[in-house]
Design an enzyme around this catalytic site. Structure first.
Site, PDB file in Angstrom:
ATOM      1  N   HIS A 217       0.828  -1.197   0.000  1.00  0.00           N
ATOM      2  CA  HIS A 217       0.000   0.000   0.000  1.00  0.00           C
ATOM      3  C   HIS A 217       0.866   1.251   0.000  1.00  0.00           C
ATOM      4  CE1 HIS A 217      -2.547  -3.138   1.807  1.00  0.00           C
ATOM      5  NE2 HIS A 217      -3.467  -2.595   1.057  1.00  0.00           N
ATOM      6  N   ASP A 395       0.845   4.459   4.766  1.00  0.00           N
ATOM      7  CA  ASP A 395       0.698   4.253   3.333  1.00  0.00           C
ATOM      8  C   ASP A 395       0.331   5.524   2.574  1.00  0.00           C
ATOM      9  OD1 ASP A 395      -1.844   4.594   4.216  1.00  0.00           O
ATOM     10  OD2 ASP A 395      -2.563   2.603   3.657  1.00  0.00           O
ATOM     11  N   HIS A 398      -4.015   8.838   4.187  1.00  0.00           N
ATOM     12  CA  HIS A 398      -4.898   9.321   5.245  1.00  0.00           C
ATOM     13  C   HIS A 398      -5.584  10.636   4.858  1.00  0.00           C
ATOM     14  CE1 HIS A 398      -6.604   9.756   9.185  1.00  0.00           C
ATOM     15  NE2 HIS A 398      -6.039  10.938   9.348  1.00  0.00           N
ATOM     16  N   GLY A 399      -4.836  11.556   4.263  1.00  0.00           N
ATOM     17  CA  GLY A 399      -5.445  12.817   3.854  1.00  0.00           C
ATOM     18  C   GLY A 399      -6.525  12.612   2.813  1.00  0.00           C
ATOM     19  N   GLY A 401      -8.285   9.842   2.303  1.00  0.00           N
ATOM     20  CA  GLY A 401      -9.419   9.167   2.916  1.00  0.00           C
ATOM     21  C   GLY A 401     -10.272  10.105   3.750  1.00  0.00           C
ATOM     22  N   THR A 441      -9.461   2.090   7.743  1.00  0.00           N
ATOM     23  CA  THR A 441      -9.699   2.087   9.186  1.00  0.00           C
ATOM     24  C   THR A 441     -10.320   3.395   9.646  1.00  0.00           C
ATOM     25  OG1 THR A 441      -7.780   0.637   9.460  1.00  0.00           O
ATOM     26  CG2 THR A 441      -8.612   1.742  11.430  1.00  0.00           C
ATOM     27  N   GLY A 555      -3.788   9.934  12.415  1.00  0.00           N
ATOM     28  CA  GLY A 555      -5.176   9.923  12.859  1.00  0.00           C
ATOM     29  C   GLY A 555      -5.399  10.819  14.063  1.00  0.00           C
TER      30      GLY A 555
END
Length: 575
Positions: A217, A395, A398-399, A401, A441, A555
């Site tokens: 990933h 991976d 996050h930004g 997602g 997640t 997160g």
């Protein structure tokens, strides 16, 4: 660099659409992924595979007779949502039970697990297989906690062949786990991959070095070593995998093995063949006979420059199943019987019935809509920053997602508000869509938080300070139940727990909610910054161990960004 795309946020959907148009004899698109284009015998076990997109031929490229019955495909490098998994499984179910097989990643475990519970409640027998072949990601005495990489190919093929033979679900499950437990993989990267629309790779390998133990990933490797020749790379991979080789005769091991030499996106097939010379030589020296080996792009990571080696130590039954015919877009062997075209039942669109909230609750719903607008804007403004932070020890998605989730949540909330929904319903609808749009997640956890807040507020209350504080407390508890994280694991929990505790403490002391919110945010931000001193114990970054030191958890950081923005926007000034 990923060069050909339209809107990066639609890349995964457009890829599946184009694949189905190019190969209509193999797959048909459904919400959340694809299913076989041909019929299956009634009562046959359905093998459903899945995960994030960006790994072609995983996952839809493996759908067809002798392998998977359906594939659930999330956003780039993000696990699909529970509703997407549910949709694909319902479309592919033959009445013989379902095996859900996917790589052992936190987001996949969460979302597929939620889908499984929903399906079991409907009377469908669902079993889960978490592939865990990567030797770099965990100790050999606990292999089922490792992550899944190219071993997916082998486990999915063998499980599909067992289902094709008509084995019952207990037998298919046992065979799939047996294949998993006998499979080992190790990979190296020469440079990172680039998400669609991004200007830079998720990571760079220092010049003259190669990164050992990479993930699929876009995660960097566990450590770097000097760049080697094809022979030296082959030796490194063979040595790493054969450290856990089976002894002939152990558990029926025959001395024969499935062997995959996999290119991760940029390494060309000719380079792999050059490397295969040494791999084959080393295996012969070790007394291992490859059975129908595969060399090529089998499990990619967009345009990552890298290569991995996978070996499954066979017994006689697993070898026969590997040899069985298969007919998919990406893997074809032998002859399969012709099948009739599958006629898909039109998937019903669930109509969201909204009960009107009280006047007070509808007013609160309007403020919640404003809050979600603030949240969306922050995720847009901070997308690149969060992506860069996540790329160091994760991976890099996050930004992306967070933006996808916040955008979907706002759209769902706008629809609910337009129908006269109260605050609770607005939050529940927003939470469901956040999880659906983001996957991963963080998508599951933010969806759960919004849903819990909605349950606490309901559709009659006007949003008293007591209700808000209780809702935050419920949301934190729900996140910990779902994800299993505790403070100190280097996750979002490290920020949300102290946030909730400080908010409750200040509220009990009689501090106005707006002020208490700001104080709780300050406490959470200090806790998030402190995660830079933690070694990650959960999630994808746990594999990197001490390489995660010095970097705060993305997160936890994003949570504080959003809470700060809500406080600054005066969302709670009237409480």
């Amino acid at each position: 660099m990923t060069r050909l795309f339209n809107d990066p946020s639609n890349f995964a959907l457009e890829a599946i659409s184009g694949m189905a148009l190019a190969y209509p004899q193999y797959i048909k698109p459904v919400h959340g992924g694809a299913v076989r284009a041909t019929t299956c015998p009634k009562g046959e076990v359905a093998v459903i595979v899945g995960g994030g997109s960006g790994h072609y031929p995983a996952f839809a490229g493996w759908v067809g007779p002798g392998m998977a019955h359906g594939a659930v495909c999330g956003n780039i490098f993000a696990s699909p949502s529970a509703s997407q998994a549910y949709s694909v499984i319902k479309a592919a179910d033959n009445g013989g039970g379902v095996i859900m097989a996917y790589g052992n990643y936190a987001g996949d475990v969460l979302h597929f697990g939620q889908a499984a519970e929903r399906l079991r409640a409907e009377g469908i027998d669902v079993r889960t297989i978490e592939v865990s072949d990567d030797v770099a990601s965990g100790p050999r005495d606990d292999i089922r906690k490792r992550r899944g990489v190219a071993g997916d190919v082998i486990v999915f093929k063998i499980a599909g062949a067992a289902a094709e033979r008509g084995y019952d679900i207990d037998k298919v499950e046992e065979i799939a786990w047996r294949a998993n437990d006998r499979t080992r993989s190790l990979g190296v990267a020469f440079d990172g991959c680039t998400l669609p629309g991004a200007d830079e790779p998720l990571f760079h390998v220092p010049e003259g070095q190669m990164s050992v133990g990479l993930g699929v990933h876009g995660e960097p490797g566990v450590y770097e070593v000097p760049m080697g020749s094809a022979r030296e790379v082959a030796d490194l991979l063979v040595d790493g995998v054969l450290e856990e080789a089976f002894e002939i005769g152990t558990d029926g091991y025959s001395g024969r093995a499935i062997v995959l030499l996999n290119g991760l996106g940029t390494v060309k097939t000719e380079e792999l063949f050059v490397t295969w010379n040494r791999v084959a030589e080393r295996l012969a020296q070790a007394g291992i006979t490859p059975v129908l080996p595969e060399v090529g792009e089998l499990m990619t990571s967009l345009d990552m420059a890298g290569v991995s080696l996978t070996i499954t130590f066979l017994d006689d039954e697993l070898e026969q199943l590997w040899r069985d015919p298969v007919d998919t877009i990406a893997l074809r062997r032998g002859a399969v019987a012709e099948r009739e075209e599958r006629v898909l039942r039109e998937q019903a669109v669930e109509e969201v019935v909204v009960a009107a909230g009280s006047e007070e609750s509808r007013q609160l719903a309007g403020r919640i809509l404003t809050a979600l607008q603030v949240i969306k804007q922050v995720t847009v403004d901070k997308e690149q920053e969060l992506g860069r932070l996540d790329a160091i020890a994760g991976d890099g998605d996050h930004g992306q997602g967070m933006r996808y989730g916040a955008t979907g949540a706002l759209e769902a909330a706008e629809k609910a508000v337009a129908k006269g929904a109260g605050a609770g319903t607005v939050l529940v609808q927003a939470g469901a869509q956040w999880a659906e749009s983001a996957g991963g997640t963080s998508g599951a956890l933010w969806g759960t938080m919004l849903n819990s807040m909605g349950g606490a507020l309901g559709d009659q209350d006007g949003g008293s300070a007591d209700a808000v504080v209780a809702g935050v407390r419920d949301a934190v508890a729900a996140v910990q139940r779902l994800g299993g994280a505790q403070p100190g694991d280097k996750t979002m929990v490290d920020a949300i727990v102290p946030f909730s505790q400080k908010l409750s403490e200040q509220h009990q002391a009689g501090v106005p909610l707006a002020e208490a919110w700001q104080q709780a945010t300050t406490t959470a931000r200090e806790a998030a910054d402190a995660t830079a001193n933690f070694v990650s114990r959960l999630g994808r970054s746990r594999v990197l161990g001490e390489k995660s030191l010095g970097v705060p958890d993305p997160g936890a950081v994003s949570f504080c960004m959003l809470m700060q923005a809500l406080g600054d926007a005066g969302i709670f000034d009237s409480n």
